[in-house]
Design a protein around this motif. Sequence first.
Motif, short mmCIF file in Angstrom:
data_model
loop_
_atom_site.label_atom_id
_atom_site.label_comp_id
_atom_site.label_asym_id
_atom_site.label_seq_id
_atom_site.Cartn_x
_atom_site.Cartn_y
_atom_site.Cartn_z
N ASN A 188 -6.00 0.84 -9.55
CA ASN A 188 -5.62 -0.07 -10.63
C ASN A 188 -6.39 -1.39 -10.54
N HIS A 189 -6.51 -1.92 -9.32
CA HIS A 189 -7.37 -3.10 -9.09
C HIS A 189 -8.75 -2.87 -9.68
N ARG A 246 -6.11 3.14 6.23
CA ARG A 246 -5.82 2.62 4.88
C ARG A 246 -6.78 1.49 4.50
N LEU A 247 -6.96 0.54 5.43
CA LEU A 247 -7.80 -0.61 5.12
C LEU A 247 -9.26 -0.19 4.96
N ASP A 283 -2.94 6.27 1.51
CA ASP A 283 -1.51 6.27 1.83
C ASP A 283 -1.25 6.85 3.21
N SER A 310 3.25 10.98 -2.37
CA SER A 310 3.45 9.55 -2.58
C SER A 310 2.11 8.86 -2.48
N GLU A 366 -9.67 1.43 1.61
CA GLU A 366 -9.70 0.48 0.49
C GLU A 366 -11.08 -0.16 0.36
N ALA A 396 -2.93 4.36 -5.95
CA ALA A 396 -2.87 3.94 -7.35
C ALA A 396 -3.09 2.43 -7.47
N ARG A 397 -2.53 1.66 -6.53
CA ARG A 397 -2.70 0.21 -6.62
C ARG A 397 -4.17 -0.18 -6.52
N GLN A 432 -9.22 -2.73 -13.49
CA GLN A 432 -9.19 -4.03 -14.19
C GLN A 432 -10.60 -4.60 -14.35
N ALA A 487 1.26 5.60 -3.98
CA ALA A 487 1.34 4.31 -4.66
C ALA A 487 0.22 3.36 -4.24
N ASN A 488 -0.16 3.41 -2.96
CA ASN A 488 -1.20 2.48 -2.54
C ASN A 488 -2.56 2.89 -3.10
#
Lengths: 649, 649
Positions: A137-138, A97-98, A90, A128, A101, A133-134, A141, A130-131
């Motif tokens: 979350n990916h 960020r990239l 974040d 904060s 990831e 978490a996203r 899965q 959220a990214n």
Amino acid sequence: MPLGQRAGDKSESRYCGVEVLDFPAGEELPAVLSHSLSSSFDFLLAPLVDPDYRPTPGSVLPVAASDLVLGPAQWSSHIVGKISEWIDLDAEDEQLRLDSEITLKQEIAWASHLSLQACVLPPPKRSSCANYARVVNHILQGLTNLQLWLRIPLEKSEPMDEDHDGAKDNSDMSDTVDSWEWWNSFRLLCEHSSQLCVALDVLSTLPSMNSLGRWFGEPVRAAILQTNAFLTNARGYPCLSKRHQKLLTGFFNHSVQVIISGRSNHNVSQGGVLSGDENHTEDTAVRHALSPYLDYIAYIYQRMDPLPEQERFEINYRDFLQSPLQPLMDNLEAQTYETFEKDTVKYTQYQRAIAKALVDRVSDDDVSTTKTVLMVVGAGRGPLVRASLQAAEETGRKLKVYAVEKNPNAVITLHSLIKLEGWESLVTIISSDMRCWEAPEKADILVSELLGSFGDNELSPECLDGAQRFLKPDGISIPSSYTSFIEPITASKLHNDIKAHKDIAHFETAYVVKLHRIARLAPTQSVFTFDHPNPSPNASNQRYTKLKFEIPQETGSCLVHGFAGYFDAVLYKDVHLGIEPNTATPNMFSWFPIFFPLRKPIYVPSKTPIEVHFWRCCGATKVWYEWAVTAPSPSPIHNSNGRSYWVGL
Amino acid sequence: MPLGQRAGDKSESRYCGVEVLDFPAGEELPAVLSHSLSSSFDFLLAPLVDPDYRPTPGSVLPVAASDLVLGPAQWSSHIVGKISEWIDLDAEDEQLRLDSEITLKQEIAWASHLSLQACVLPPPKRSSCANYARVVNHILQGLTNLQLWLRIPLEKSEPMDEDHDGAKDNSDMSDTVDSWEWWNSFRLLCEHSSQLCVALDVLSTLPSMNSLGRWFGEPVRAAILQTNAFLTNARGYPCLSKRHQKLLTGFFNHSVQVIISGRSNHNVSQGGVLSGDENHTEDTAVRHALSPYLDYIAYIYQRMDPLPEQERFEINYRDFLQSPLQPLMDNLEAQTYETFEKDTVKYTQYQRAIAKALVDRVSDDDVSTTKTVLMVVGAGRGPLVRASLQAAEETGRKLKVYAVEKNPNAVITLHSLIKLEGWESLVTIISSDMRCWEAPEKADILVSELLGSFGDNELSPECLDGAQRFLKPDGISIPSSYTSFIEPITASKLHNDIKAHKDIAHFETAYVVKLHRIARLAPTQSVFTFDHPNPSPNASNQRYTKLKFEIPQETGSCLVHGFAGYFDAVLYKDVHLGIEPNTATPNMFSWFPIFFPLRKPIYVPSKTPIEVHFWRCCGATKVWYEWAVTAPSPSPIHNSNGRSYWVGL
């Protein structure tokens, strides 16, 4: 090597790990592992990839060690992966960020390749996230076995009144009050994934006990104890404050593993201890720098009381959801009767209650002339018949017993019991449902054990209303009343188990469950009360109660997954029986609590009351509960019309 | 008889009803109905059962009229049932609660027997109405066609600072600030049942417009206009304040029916009007006491502008969810091309943009010597080829056009267009995907129309990045940039339509939809922007944006069902094109907005900001969006990994 042998404890909290702080470069990892294992640690929390790595196309991931250097079995039993801490999903900087990831996905893929059981994710760097978490979350899965433990510092500061002026502070965390909130946002964004867990960093200061208590309802897998959270005792050894000790015991009781982390602050000259780096490996005879901390942790573990026998017996029932019995609609099996008959505490209470009632009913002067008619309604295989006869003997009262039982199989057993015990002249067996039996005479005392975990949930009110016809107007019912209780709880494990069914019906069902990994958020409150004999027998057994729970302010915010339910019964006058935590009858094991889940867990902000409604509804063929929360935010009404869960009449 | 004929309006708001205040005893109902119909009212809101009735075992329900007295067709076309107003399901008095439950169920059962289309439920009598909601929820589970309209007074007082001291006030409503909150609790408890709707009581004072606006996203079926909400004009006739008129027009535009209620306050001596009771029926020639109010309502209705032609054409698309096109992965059909080609406004804007670019590119001095190479990428059946050639003619610039199209069927049409128009010397047709075409020369201008409702959602960025190879370094792309926008909305109709699929996937899909019955809660904000030619062509087309929406304070609390999405494109310099509401190109019809739903609608308390995150994610074969809300409370991350909704590359 486990911390010690504690009778009955087979949980993972027997194992203790150690965090590897530096990157074990040049394939140093096997040596570090071997040194740690020989120093009685059970596993390492170790970085998997060089922290200087940044993704570049075509480059090979610079791992700590490959699966040729350390075999798959060693990886999976002895290493928890530590994901690179520089990762910041974040950040304002898009490139960072990239890169974060890509690296996070590469490291998790590598951990999966190694069949690790768990990886620790670095703590969110800002409130904060959220990214972050996203991306997690990916990844979730696609995972099958690997667990992700989100590292969260165990801290909760009291909110301050003045505004923060550190606007240019690099970290966004300066205004964070409660690290539980980060966890909560993160797991809500990740849809309560059952593979997303928590690793708590235990620091030198601790929040209040109420606030700590919340974590026992969360999926905490590890407590990372920082060496600087330790104090020093008179002899120079590390030790923990009383509050830390208490917390640690709580972790041990909730299957949370300890991981020791940090540099040694205690240069104890015992067994050739060297201060400094725990990565010292020249000589396996050299003691691990963190061994004194491990010794202390083991001491705390070994000092704990052994698990009581009953607890050991029930350990496999912990947090295991069971459907409540339907003893009215279904006939119980011999095994079930046998189990419940073993609960001597329960029958002792019944015997005390019956004895008191007999004495009240028949004065000492009338003992020789008066025979009391006692009916056991729902006699089963006879334990209450026995308790009644023992009470009569104890008090010298004459008794005539009717044993009414609707289960024809139990009646067969009853007959042979009567014969075996020679009670033929004292006991008449009636094979009938008490609701339709035509009694030849009226009873002085009606004794029953029709209570479920939530009191009335096995339809005791309906049965006893039916039996009331043959109780004398001044007759006594044992029990004479019972009350159900609830309290809001955090129970992420139960929520996830119910969610696995992927339907609404399982979220609208009440479960009998030995609650263990839960947080109790507010004192219990009473829900429904039934009195027997029923003073207004034509009145409905429908009930409606609205309750308001106030969560102690120092707890902070919390998530409510549902309500734990209990009962307390007055058998006769001061003789009671129950499982309500504050007044529970000790050493009684017939009832586990009941759990009413919520379809969607409700977030309760600090200082906000919870308002909940419970209904007991009665139809022609069934009885059921409905429940709903209206504050802090309305839930749907659960189990409308008893569509998902009911008890047959 | 409808209020009037308004071109294009086929909605139910043409019909006006009247509330029957007294119980039409002794089967008086047919006379009241006949009098009302002959006075141009279309239906009655009438009590079904004697309000003095209280349930007693074995008694027959004292109905206003049976289905023998009034035939089933009359009941179902002309009567909305009014449920007894004494019903109070959250009373302290248990007997009143139980009587209320029985009566409510009996009345609804009777209404179902009569095949009524709707019943109006009395307004909640107190702010806490969980038991009322539970019983209504029971009933809703068993209904097939009957709608229940919960009556709600349209009021929102400003919160007061001092504490209320009316602790002994009979009504619990004294502390209620916003009647929308009652509705919201009620429908959340009833799980957003699509058969639970609202009938708003319009009083003499109205809340602020922002607060009223919320109701246009809710299932309001009727506005019950109280006669005392009317003013009196100079001639003694009833009329409404400007704000009431505006609200009424809003209702007419949103298919909300008006029902007039109350005693006549305007004794207008016209057509033999008698003051007093509207139940007067001795003579059908006698005018209905409320006729002057109806006349005024009809006047307001008739005074409205007719629906514009385009709106009439699109009326059947209102709030109808469509899956977005996949023009890259699928080939469009001739019908689709034909529809979109009719949007002359759009192509006029393109022509203006191309003309400006040509003039900038070729000075007047160079007109005769310079030929501009223009490539239409995604030429379809040729509308942009035509616009380009017209722009060239208009500006006197020489043009060489390449028309690149991947759909072989459209290419066939293109060839015959070129022949028909005699453009063979000007246009070269290329049957190829722009991403892999090897161009024989480089273009001065690249023209495309690859935009979706959300700008980049039909993969314009990926296509144009692929075509950029054959654009000269100083070349121009038309469009030169585009930006997507979102705003939070209330849209209960869309939510219910998605919910009907009973899966998560449909809640993780974006829909193209002509938004109509919605409430826009905060000004739009921009989400993603793409520039062409892409200044850093190797950069990713992934995007992440976090937005914070502040809802105007006077709106009050609201429920967010999702986000409406729009785009605006800069074609060239000051020539733009778009559907973002504040800057939308007038009379353009090629795009409806897009809608991103939320799996669970989010309650936003007054004065609380909404924080939302949008991601544009790119994989090897697809592009997708993910979205999540983090404030006021975190939602799950929607559409993780594009599992539910994606656009194929």
